[in-house]
Design a protein around this motif. Structure first.
Motif, mmCIF file in Angstrom:
data_model
loop_
_atom_site.group_PDB
_atom_site.id
_atom_site.type_symbol
_atom_site.label_atom_id
_atom_site.label_comp_id
_atom_site.label_asym_id
_atom_site.label_seq_id
_atom_site.Cartn_x
_atom_site.Cartn_y
_atom_site.Cartn_z
ATOM 1 N N PRO A 49 35.203 43.983 58.895
ATOM 2 C CA PRO A 49 36.579 43.492 58.578
ATOM 3 C C PRO A 49 36.262 42.300 57.713
ATOM 4 N N ASN A 50 35.688 41.592 57.565
ATOM 5 C CA ASN A 50 35.549 40.554 56.673
ATOM 6 C C ASN A 50 35.161 40.881 55.204
ATOM 7 N N GLU A 51 34.873 42.254 54.889
ATOM 8 C CA GLU A 51 34.565 42.749 53.643
ATOM 9 C C GLU A 51 35.870 43.050 52.969
ATOM 10 N N VAL A 52 37.183 43.200 53.707
ATOM 11 C CA VAL A 52 38.260 43.686 53.220
ATOM 12 C C VAL A 52 38.846 42.566 52.534
ATOM 13 N N LEU A 53 38.955 42.686 51.134
ATOM 14 C CA LEU A 53 39.962 41.601 50.360
ATOM 15 C C LEU A 53 40.583 42.478 49.077
ATOM 16 N N PHE A 54 40.043 43.187 48.494
ATOM 17 C CA PHE A 54 40.789 43.725 47.377
ATOM 18 C C PHE A 54 41.025 45.312 47.509
ATOM 19 N N ASP A 55 42.096 45.693 46.795
ATOM 20 C CA ASP A 55 42.462 47.238 47.004
ATOM 21 C C ASP A 55 42.315 47.954 45.536
ATOM 22 N N PHE A 56 41.949 49.141 45.594
ATOM 23 C CA PHE A 56 41.497 49.700 44.387
ATOM 24 C C PHE A 56 42.682 49.801 43.315
ATOM 25 N N GLU A 57 43.931 50.105 43.659
ATOM 26 C CA GLU A 57 44.837 50.059 42.906
ATOM 27 C C GLU A 57 45.365 48.675 42.176
ATOM 28 N N PHE A 58 45.086 47.631 42.950
ATOM 29 C CA PHE A 58 45.156 46.400 42.262
ATOM 30 C C PHE A 58 44.420 46.048 41.365
ATOM 31 N N THR A 59 43.071 46.353 41.669
ATOM 32 C CA THR A 59 42.089 46.253 40.626
ATOM 33 C C THR A 59 42.251 46.789 39.033
ATOM 34 N N GLN A 60 43.035 48.128 39.168
ATOM 35 C CA GLN A 60 43.210 48.775 38.090
ATOM 36 C C GLN A 60 44.503 48.216 37.500
ATOM 37 N N LEU A 61 45.621 47.536 38.264
ATOM 38 C CA LEU A 61 46.665 46.713 37.564
ATOM 39 C C LEU A 61 46.038 45.330 37.094
ATOM 40 N N TYR A 62 45.348 44.766 37.692
ATOM 41 C CA TYR A 62 44.609 43.432 37.070
ATOM 42 C C TYR A 62 43.760 43.876 35.730
ATOM 43 N N LYS A 63 42.950 44.964 35.730
ATOM 44 C CA LYS A 63 42.275 45.364 34.317
ATOM 45 C C LYS A 63 43.685 45.788 33.289
ATOM 46 N N SER A 64 44.440 46.242 33.463
ATOM 47 C CA SER A 64 45.761 46.816 32.576
ATOM 48 C C SER A 64 46.468 45.507 32.154
ATOM 49 N N LEU A 65 46.457 44.457 32.818
ATOM 50 C CA LEU A 65 47.596 43.221 32.585
ATOM 51 C C LEU A 65 46.605 41.986 32.108
ATOM 52 N N GLU A 66 45.462 41.859 32.442
ATOM 53 C CA GLU A 66 44.738 40.446 32.322
ATOM 54 C C GLU A 66 44.742 40.003 30.915
ATOM 55 N N SER A 67 44.560 40.723 30.005
ATOM 56 C CA SER A 67 44.346 40.523 28.554
ATOM 57 C C SER A 67 45.958 40.218 27.963
ATOM 58 N N GLU A 68 46.747 41.052 28.575
ATOM 59 C CA GLU A 68 48.386 40.716 28.305
ATOM 60 C C GLU A 68 48.584 39.294 28.817
#
Length: 953
Positions: free
Chosen positions: A610-629
């Motif tokens: 259970p302690n390995e659960v931190l990030f979600d796949f769709e959130f990582t996609q959102l972060y990749k698309s908006l980080e540079s912006e």
């Protein structure tokens, strides 16, 4: 060898020979013995020693054993002993307790011997050729030896088999062996052979492996089968996993439809978990993995969509949902079934709609989604099961705006029955429960309900929550902010990350949500305080990075409607309170985290603890698309654009990405079509080869039957030697019957000849009547009897018609000349008329007009005559053509009749010879025959034939 002999030499004082000496003597005996029995006994003795003295037998006897396989392969017994000896030498399996392994024997001895053996590719080719032997004592040890070699040196042996002609085909033929032990060991061999080699996997698939394996699974009892079913499923997984070509072949071959029968469960099994044996659980697990391989999100989208559609149409999705809602299913099977259903419905609207309609067999019936969410937010349920339910919920909402709307609607105020449990109630309950893992699951599930859906983000702002009795309700967004500030002090990492991911997804691309967030003046200071805090451990760095990302989103999508926190003021606060470098460093901490990297690889939540659960796949996609912006918005000194322009830029970027995605999808479709067409051609080629082989077999059978028939016929025609003891009266009667039959045949042939002659005369008369007018005046009695005369008559008629045509053509040419002259005269007269008219000669003009009219009439008549002549010429040419065809038909009929007459004359001559032969036999047997009467009959017959021939000529 010298290095090994120092361990194998005889010890001082020993009388009995050592193992090495015994092996050496046996090897000499195998080499030098001339009798097969002696060599066989020596090899049998080597086999007995091969387990205890592996090193000695391998070093001294390997080449000798290979030569034995080559030279004595016709003897099945010695070949079997040789193969078993080599198998014992190269196997690394633990030995029996009675054999103590010496200390000087290396642990990887089998791998070393294997490397020596397969360096000579001829050795591998020799083993493959031995598979063609049907004898059990040869084929079975060969299969076991190849399996051992593949276990020790898989890649090297794969290359050897791949370059060997028909090597894979010979191994595939083992699956058709009627002896189950060979077939089962062949499965183990193919499992080793197909590991990690795409080329071999393709060859095995095109050797009809899918059909054979599914037939074996069915014969063994599907999921209720034993270890053989497990081996078949392992081999299928090897063939399909990460092999798009084989997956397409599996789909095009309609093999997906056959998987549905595997998941049919008995009612007794659904009632009690005791009905699930350990082998059945393993078989179900492997089959579920096989289904997931066909619809994996890592596959091309077109391929996955096609397989999802097929699974719904054939009832496979319905069977999986039945297992999902059944009672008594083991937890690990239920977990894998949920994961499988998730990938079958992911991104497919039709399958998602079907899953939304599935009801659990409860009282009252509840939607399957609600039942699954109840398990997800229940902290007593197994962790892997809760992860599987979240993945199923995410797959249900993936690119499903209708499903997102349905989930959000359950969060809004409604007049529905308050006793009814809804998905919205379960998500809110999990979001604000005391269990941090339930908080994370609920936050991520709610994030997927609004992901890439601005409408539902705005609808979610309407959600109001009751806090306590007498206090006004609070919006869901504000409650999340309040909870985030509270848990920040308690250190619940999963709760904080889940809430921050939810708010980042909620505020992205939604200026209205950003305004609502900025309305609470405490939210921005909280984020500033978190980002500007001192660096702590890895967990604190993650929280700071997420707060920086959320603060950047508030700037990126800020439409400056809030007077307090406009875009410029927010940027100034970041520069003064945090610093641009610090902000950039905190933001980059997210992508550096190992949990983030693991979550970004694939949508499936594959966590062990259970302690390995931190990030979600769709959130990582959102972060990749908006980080540079976000960085550009915060750090650019010349940035003056508002959030709407930035949103438009993002939308434009997404449009470009969508365009390329569509282009890639089209290319994938073309590639899939090309592969499908190639597969069709290969299937047609295979069918053609099969048809050719069948036709060759049929031709050979017909040839054999024909030869046999000829032999039988020859034996019937050849007269048997007439014994003196036979009954002469019976022979005479039999011969008389044969003569009578021949005479009847002669009479029948004579009748046929007369009919042919009459047909010839009739055809001759018909040809003469069709020849033209010359033939009409002749009477039927005057018509020539021979076909050649008719042909001459027709030829004369044709010549006459051709002369008439030439004459008419000459007249036509003259008429054309006259017509041209009349036209010329008319032109001159027209000119003269105009001149006289101008000179005032009215009387002469009238005369010329009359003459012109006369010439015009003559010209008209000439044209009509020309048309008549041309029509007559055309008719004559058609008659000539018809006459030519008649001549050709008559000649063909004459040739046919002449050939038939020649054949009949030959047949009559043969029959006369047979009659004469039988007459002599009758005379030899003592039968009295009146020669004068026979001669008279023959003369009469000959006279009749001559008369008929004369008439014919």
């Amino acid at each position: 060898m010298d290095y090994l002999r120092k361990y194998l030499g005889a010890q001082p004082g020993e009388i009995h020979p050592t193992g090495a000496e015994t092996v050496e003597r046996l090897c000499e005996r195998v080499q030098s013995s001339t009798l097969l029995d002696d060599r066989r006994d020596a090899v049998r003795a080597l086999k007995a020693l091969s387990k205890k003295f592996r090193l000695e037998v391998g070093t001294q006897a390997m080449d000798i054993l290979v030569n034995t396989l080559q030279n004595d392969r016709n003897d099945a017994e010695i070949t079997g002993y040789t193969l078993e000896t080599l198998c014992n030498v190269m196997s690394n399996e633990p030995q029996d307790d009675e054999y103590e392994v010496p200390a000087y024997v290396p642990g990887d001895l089998g791998a070393q011997f294997t490397e020596i053996f397969i360096k000579k590719h001829d050795n591998v080719a020799l083993l493959l050729s031995l598979l063609e032997e049907y004898d059990f004592h040869v084929r079975w040890p060969t299969v076991k030896l190849l399996t051992v070699l593949l276990t020790n040196k898989c890649k090297d042996l794969q290359e050897c088999i791949l370059v060997s002609p028909m090597g894979v085909s010979k191994l595939m033929d083992l699956l058709s062996d009627s002896r189950e032990i060979i077939r089962n060991d062949a499965l183990l061999l193919l499992i080793q052979l197909t590991k990690g080699n795409a080329n071999i996997q393709k060859i095995v698939a095109f050797e009809n492996a899918f059909e054979r394996l599914l037939d074996i699974i069915k014969d063994e009892g599907n999921s209720d089968g034993g270890i053989v079913v497990e081996d078949c499923l392992l081999l299928l997984l090897n063939l399909l996993k990460n092999n798009i070509s084989n997956q397409n072949f599996f789909k095009e071959g309609s093999f997906i439809q056959r998987l549905a029968l595997f998941f049919e469960l008995d009612s007794s099994e659904q009632q009690s978990q005791g009905g699930w044996s350990a082998q059945k659980v393993t078989n179900i697990h492997l089959m579920l993995q096989l289904v997931r391989t066909m619809v994996s999100p890592n596959n091309p989208q077109q391929q996955t969509s096609s397989c999802q559609k097929t699974m719904n149409n054939c009832g496979l999705l319905r069977q999986l949902c039945t297992i999902l809602m059944a009672s008594g299913v083991p937890a690990d099977v239920l977990t894998e079934t949920i994961n499988t259903v998730s990938e079958v419905i992911r991104g497919n609207p039709v399958n998602q709609e079907y899953f939304a309609s599935v009801l659990a067999p409860s009282n009252p019936p509840r939607p399957a989604i609600v039942v699954l969410l109840m398990s997800m937010v229940n902290e007593k349920q197994p962790f892997v099961l809760r992860c599987a339910v979240l993945y199923c919920f995410q797959s249900f909402l993936f690119k499903n705006e209708i499903g997102q709307s349905q989930i959000v609607q359950t969060l809004l105020p409604t007049t529905a029955d308050v006793n009814t449990i809804t998905a919205g109630q379960l998500l809110c309950g999990g979001l604000f429960s005391a269990d941090s893992l339930s908080n994370w699951f609920a936050a991520v599930a709610m994030l997927h309900a609004i992901m890439e859906n601005t409408t539902q983000k705005e609808q979610l702002l309407r959600v109001q929550l009751a806090t306590s009795l007498g206090n006004p309700p609070v919006s869901l967004l504000q409650q999340c902010c309040n909870m985030l500030a509270q848990v920040g002090q308690g250190g619940k990492l999963q709760t904080q990350i889940g809430l921050l991911m939810l708010m980042c997804g909620w505020l992205s691309s939604c200026p209205i949500a950003v305004n609502h967030f900025l309305t609470n003046t405490a939210n921005v200071p909280y984020l500033i305080s978190q980002v500007s805090g001192s660096e702590g451990d890895e967990q604190e760095s993650l929280i700071q990075g997420l707060c920086a990302f959320l603060l950047g989103i508030c700037m990126l999508f800020n439409d400056d409607q809030n007077e307090t926190f406009k875009q410029a003021s927010l940027r100034q606060v970041i520069e003064n309170r945090i610093g641009l470098e610090v902000f950039t460093d905190k933001l980059s901490q997210i992508s550096k985290n190992e949990n983030y990297t693991r979550a970004a690889k694939k949508p499936h939540l594959n966590h062990k603890q259970p302690n390995e659960v931190l990030f979600d796949f769709e959130f990582t996609q959102l972060y990749k698309s908006l980080e540079s912006e976000v960085l550009q918005t915060v750090c650019s000194a010349n940035h003056t654009g508002d959030g709407k322009k930035k949103a438009a830029s993002i939308q434009e970027h997404e449009n470009i990405v969508d365009h390329y995605k569509e282009l890639i999808k089209q290319q994938d479709q073309k590639l899939a079509d090309a592969l499908s067409e190639l597969q069709d051609y290969k299937s047609k080629h295979s069918m053609s080869e099969t048809t050719i082989e069948q036709l060759k077999d049929q031709v050979q059978q017909l040839r054999d039957q024909n030869a046999l028939y000829k032999v039988k016929k020859g034996s019937q025609i050849t007269p048997n030697n007439i014994s003196a003891d036979e009954n002469k009266v019976e022979e005479v009667a039999e011969l008389q019957q044969q003569i009578q039959s021949l005479r009847e045949n002669i009479t029948l042939k004579d009748t046929q000849i007369n009919q042919l002659k009459n047909e010839l005369s009739e055809s001759s008369r018909t040809a003469v009547n069709d020849a033209g007018e010359d033939g009409k005046g002749r009477s039927e009695t005057d018509a020539p009897a021979h076909g050649d005369v008719n042909v001459d008559t027709l030829n004369r008629t044709i010549c006459e018609k051709e002369e008439e045509i030439n004459k008419l053509k000459t007249e036509l040419v003259q008429a054309h000349k006259e017509t041209e002259e009349n036209k010329h005269k008319l032109a001159e007269m027209s000119d003269n008329t105009q001149v006289l008219h101008n000179a005032g000669g009215e009387e002469q003009v009238n005369v010329l007009k009359e003459e012109k009219r006369s010439l015009q009439e003559r010209l008209t008549k000439s044209n009509e005559e020309n048309l008549k002549l041309m029509d007559k010429i055309r008719k004559l040419e058609e008659e000539i053509k018809a006459s030519g065809e008649t001549v050709k038909n008559v000649k063909d009929d004459l040739d046919t009749i002449k050939k038939e007459q020649d054949d009949l004359l030959v047949l009559l001559a043969d029959q006369d010879a047979k009659i004469e032969k039988y007459r002599h036999k009758l005379k030899e047997l003592g039968q009295e025959i009146d020669d004068d009467d026979d001669d008279d009959d023959d003369d009469d017959d000959l006279g009749d034939d001559d008369a008929e021939d004369t008439d014919a000529h």
